[in-house]
Design a protein around this motif. Structure first.
Motif, PDB file in Angstrom:
ATOM      1  N   ALA A   1       1.374   4.002  -2.874  1.00 14.44           N
ATOM      2  CA  ALA A   1       1.127   5.447  -2.836  1.00 14.44           C
ATOM      3  C   ALA A   1       2.021   6.131  -3.208  1.00 14.44           C
ATOM      4  O   ALA A   1       2.081   7.286  -3.701  1.00 14.44           O
ATOM      5  N   ALA A   2       3.310   5.623  -2.934  1.00 13.59           N
ATOM      6  CA  ALA A   2       4.578   6.618  -3.317  1.00 13.59           C
ATOM      7  C   ALA A   2       4.804   6.573  -4.863  1.00 13.59           C
ATOM      8  O   ALA A   2       5.144   7.689  -5.475  1.00 13.59           O
TER       9      ALA A   2
ATOM     10  N   ASN B   1       0.871  -1.258   0.106  1.00 11.49           N
ATOM     11  CA  ASN B   1      -0.186   0.052  -0.172  1.00 11.49           C
ATOM     12  C   ASN B   1       1.029   1.236   0.051  1.00 11.49           C
ATOM     13  O   ASN B   1       0.675   2.177  -0.808  1.00 11.49           O
ATOM     14  N   HIS B   2       2.002   1.353   0.844  1.00  9.66           N
ATOM     15  CA  HIS B   2       2.766   2.454   0.903  1.00  9.66           C
ATOM     16  C   HIS B   2       3.686   2.659  -0.602  1.00  9.66           C
ATOM     17  O   HIS B   2       3.823   3.604  -1.031  1.00  9.66           O
ATOM     18  N   LYS B   3       4.002   1.514  -1.141  1.00  6.96           N
ATOM     19  CA  LYS B   3       4.467   1.601  -2.349  1.00  6.96           C
ATOM     20  C   LYS B   3       3.733   1.900  -3.398  1.00  6.96           C
ATOM     21  O   LYS B   3       4.057   3.092  -4.352  1.00  6.96           O
TER      22      LYS B   3
END
Length: 86
Positions: free
Chosen positions: A7-8, A3-5
């Motif tokens: 978003a990035a 999820n963080h990737k």
């Protein structure tokens, strides 16, 4: 982490390609759809409809990587249908 990737990648103006798939044990246990839909849900949590519509989700069963075994077209279609319905 996925999820963080995602978003990035979005934040940096690129198109995310999020790969999802199950292990052989999960497949044989009949939990492919549950596993993959869980990955999609977690990976896309907090993303807008527009963001989700602009990314790519690739189904790549873990059990088929480097094993010589492949998912059939029917297998892939069933998983893709479950992803679209999620």
């Amino acid at each position: 982490m996925v999820n963080h990737k995602v978003a990035a990648v979005i934040r940096h103006g690129m198109t995310p390609i999020m790969c999802v798939g199950e292990t052989l044990d999960e497949r044989e246990a009949g939990s492919t759809v549950e596993k993959v839909v869980g990955q999609v849900t977690a990976g896309l949590a907090g993303r807008s409809g527009a963001q989700v519509g602009a990314l790519v989700i690739a189904y790549e069963p873990i059990w088929a990587i480097g094993t010589g075994r492949t998912a059939t077209a029917d297998d892939a279609q069933a998983v893709c249908a479950a992803i679209r319905a999620a």
